[in-house]
Design a protein around this motif. Structure first.
Motif, PDB file in Angstrom:
ATOM      1  N   GLY A  65       0.820  -1.209   0.000  1.00  0.00           N
ATOM      2  CA  GLY A  65       0.000   0.000   0.000  1.00  0.00           C
ATOM      3  C   GLY A  65       0.845   1.246   0.000  1.00  0.00           C
ATOM      4  O   GLY A  65       1.864   1.322  -0.687  1.00  0.00           O
ATOM      5  N   TYR A  66       0.465   2.205   0.827  1.00  0.00           N
ATOM      6  CA  TYR A  66       1.087   3.522   0.810  1.00  0.00           C
ATOM      7  C   TYR A  66       1.767   3.788   2.141  1.00  0.00           C
ATOM      8  O   TYR A  66       1.247   3.440   3.200  1.00  0.00           O
ATOM      9  N   HIS A  93      11.139  -0.298  -2.192  1.00  0.00           N
ATOM     10  CA  HIS A  93      10.156  -0.929  -3.066  1.00  0.00           C
ATOM     11  C   HIS A  93      10.660  -2.295  -3.518  1.00  0.00           C
ATOM     12  O   HIS A  93      11.815  -2.458  -3.914  1.00  0.00           O
ATOM     13  N   ILE A  94       9.769  -3.296  -3.458  1.00  0.00           N
ATOM     14  CA  ILE A  94      10.132  -4.656  -3.867  1.00  0.00           C
ATOM     15  C   ILE A  94       9.473  -5.010  -5.193  1.00  0.00           C
ATOM     16  O   ILE A  94      10.135  -5.424  -6.148  1.00  0.00           O
ATOM     17  N   ILE A  95       8.156  -4.850  -5.252  1.00  0.00           N
ATOM     18  CA  ILE A  95       7.417  -5.226  -6.457  1.00  0.00           C
ATOM     19  C   ILE A  95       6.033  -4.584  -6.385  1.00  0.00           C
ATOM     20  O   ILE A  95       5.607  -4.146  -5.308  1.00  0.00           O
ATOM     21  N   ASP A  96       5.340  -4.497  -7.513  1.00  0.00           N
ATOM     22  CA  ASP A  96       3.967  -3.999  -7.535  1.00  0.00           C
ATOM     23  C   ASP A  96       2.996  -5.167  -7.635  1.00  0.00           C
ATOM     24  O   ASP A  96       3.253  -6.152  -8.334  1.00  0.00           O
ATOM     25  N   SER A  97       1.875  -5.043  -6.954  1.00  0.00           N
ATOM     26  CA  SER A  97       0.865  -6.089  -6.924  1.00  0.00           C
ATOM     27  C   SER A  97      -0.401  -5.616  -7.637  1.00  0.00           C
ATOM     28  O   SER A  97      -1.072  -4.693  -7.176  1.00  0.00           O
ATOM     29  N   VAL A 138      -9.281  -9.128  -5.535  1.00  0.00           N
ATOM     30  CA  VAL A 138      -8.130  -9.549  -4.732  1.00  0.00           C
ATOM     31  C   VAL A 138      -6.821  -9.344  -5.507  1.00  0.00           C
ATOM     32  O   VAL A 138      -6.828  -9.164  -6.726  1.00  0.00           O
ATOM     33  N   PRO A 139      -5.681  -9.409  -4.827  1.00  0.00           N
ATOM     34  CA  PRO A 139      -4.399  -9.368  -5.534  1.00  0.00           C
ATOM     35  C   PRO A 139      -4.258 -10.573  -6.469  1.00  0.00           C
ATOM     36  O   PRO A 139      -4.635 -11.696  -6.104  1.00  0.00           O
ATOM     37  N   GLY A 165       2.052  -1.100  -4.312  1.00  0.00           N
ATOM     38  CA  GLY A 165       3.446  -1.483  -4.120  1.00  0.00           C
ATOM     39  C   GLY A 165       3.613  -2.337  -2.876  1.00  0.00           C
ATOM     40  O   GLY A 165       2.897  -2.173  -1.891  1.00  0.00           O
ATOM     41  N   ILE A 166       4.560  -3.254  -2.940  1.00  0.00           N
ATOM     42  CA  ILE A 166       4.967  -4.039  -1.779  1.00  0.00           C
ATOM     43  C   ILE A 166       6.328  -3.507  -1.352  1.00  0.00           C
ATOM     44  O   ILE A 166       7.252  -3.406  -2.166  1.00  0.00           O
ATOM     45  N   TYR A 167       6.451  -3.152  -0.072  1.00  0.00           N
ATOM     46  CA  TYR A 167       7.654  -2.483   0.419  1.00  0.00           C
ATOM     47  C   TYR A 167       8.250  -3.211   1.622  1.00  0.00           C
ATOM     48  O   TYR A 167       7.530  -3.782   2.446  1.00  0.00           O
ATOM     49  N   ALA A 168       9.569  -3.142   1.702  1.00  0.00           N
ATOM     50  CA  ALA A 168      10.277  -3.527   2.927  1.00  0.00           C
ATOM     51  C   ALA A 168      10.504  -2.241   3.711  1.00  0.00           C
ATOM     52  O   ALA A 168      11.094  -1.291   3.201  1.00  0.00           O
ATOM     53  N   VAL A 169      10.028  -2.196   4.953  1.00  0.00           N
ATOM     54  CA  VAL A 169      10.045  -0.967   5.745  1.00  0.00           C
ATOM     55  C   VAL A 169      10.844  -1.199   7.022  1.00  0.00           C
ATOM     56  O   VAL A 169      10.685  -2.228   7.685  1.00  0.00           O
TER      57      VAL A 169
END
Length: 299
Positions: free
Chosen positions: A145-146, A156-160, A239-240, A266-270
């Motif tokens: 998400g955001y 950023h890792i990848i978009d879903s 759904v994704p 977006g899928i993120y590592a935070v």
């Protein structure tokens, strides 16, 4: 211009003399002087004013210095990014991941990382809540998400991509859909874990994205339960794509609007704000990213 010469130029200004730079880099004064002269030759203009007491920059030198600092910083960051690869990773990492990511990719990827680094232990919780990294003591969180918290760093890792899907049984019983606006006449299974609202489904149009407000008799915050309900023929799900990709391949579900769904997150590592995360966290992020990229076609 050579990057090494730009870095040396930056050091000359920082340290204030050729001799100090020569000592720092285990060079002779003459070598430093020749490399600065080569840089000036490549630039086509004088960069430094030299006196017996001090060095000062010309106008061109001031402009080049900013670029040289960028090269120096990029070089240092590149070294830091790969430092520690091949070293033994030990300690503990506490992390939180969304249920879909945990079940599809991360459970296996994180367990594999632990097996490769036997001195490391990882506590991974599956939770759709946006946990508080600092208060919860988390070293790493995977979020979809955001990101609004400026005290955190996100990679950023990848978009879903999201999809609308239904079973062949449901379509045979209720008819084929030709346009998203027809959703208002169907039973839409709602995924409650959405920041935009479970009943607001986003689509692409000629004039931009738009929202269709749907309704239905079943809502859940568990994506796996939603998927099972859709496979069972009880309604349409939003759904994704990664959640139902294999179901599309197997024919258990049908992608209803393959080119019209507008939602992509977006899928993120935070991780908490630091110049560089701990080495073990950085290596885990890279491992996770590679595992996602291996199945990029599913997203």
């Amino acid at each position: 211009m050579k990057a090494d010469d730009l870095i040396l130029f930056s050091q000359v200004i920082e340290l204030g003399s050729f001799s100090k730079v020569a000592e720092k880099n285990n060079l002779t004064n003459s070598v430093v002087s020749k490399r600065i002269a080569r840089l000036e030759q490549n630039a086509g203009t004088q960069l430094l004013y030299r006196t017996t007491r001090k060095l000062s920059l010309t106008e061109a030198g001031k402009i080049l210095l900013n670029k040289a600092k960028n090269v120096t910083q990029a070089t240092e960051e590149a070294k830091e990014a790969v430092s520690g690869f091949g070293e033994n990773i030990t300690g503990r990492i506490k992390m939180s991941v969304p249920t879909i990511s945990g079940e599809l990719v991360l459970a296996d990827a994180v367990a594999e990382f632990c097996n490769k680094n036997t001195g490391l232990s990882i506590d991974m919780s599956l939770d759709n809540r946006f946990v508080d990294l600092i208060a919860g003591g988390y070293d790493l969180v995977i979020r979809t998400g955001y990101l609004e918290d400026s005290s955190l760093i996100a990679r950023h890792i990848i978009d879903s991509q999201w999809v609308v899907c239904a079973s062949p049984t449901y379509i045979a019983k209720n008819g084929k859909l030709n346009h998203p606006r027809e959703l208002i006449n169907h039973n839409c299974l709602q995924y409650a874990y959405q920041t935009t609202g479970a009943c607001e489904w986003e689509f692409k149009g000629d004039q931009g994205h738009y929202i269709i407000k749907v309704s239905g008799g079943f809502s859940t915050n568990n994506a796996s339960a939603l998927r099972r309900s859709a496979i069972g023929g009880h309604g349409l799900a939003y759904v994704p794509r990664c959640l139902v990709y294999q179901d599309f391949i197997n024919g258990d579900l049908i992608d209803i609007f393959p080119d019209q769904v507008g939602k992509k997150l977006g899928i993120y590592a935070v991780y908490p704000f630091t110049r560089q995360p701990p080495n073990k966290v950085r290596l885990l992020i890279e491992h996770i990213r590679q595992r996602y990229l291996e199945i990029e076609h599913c997203f």
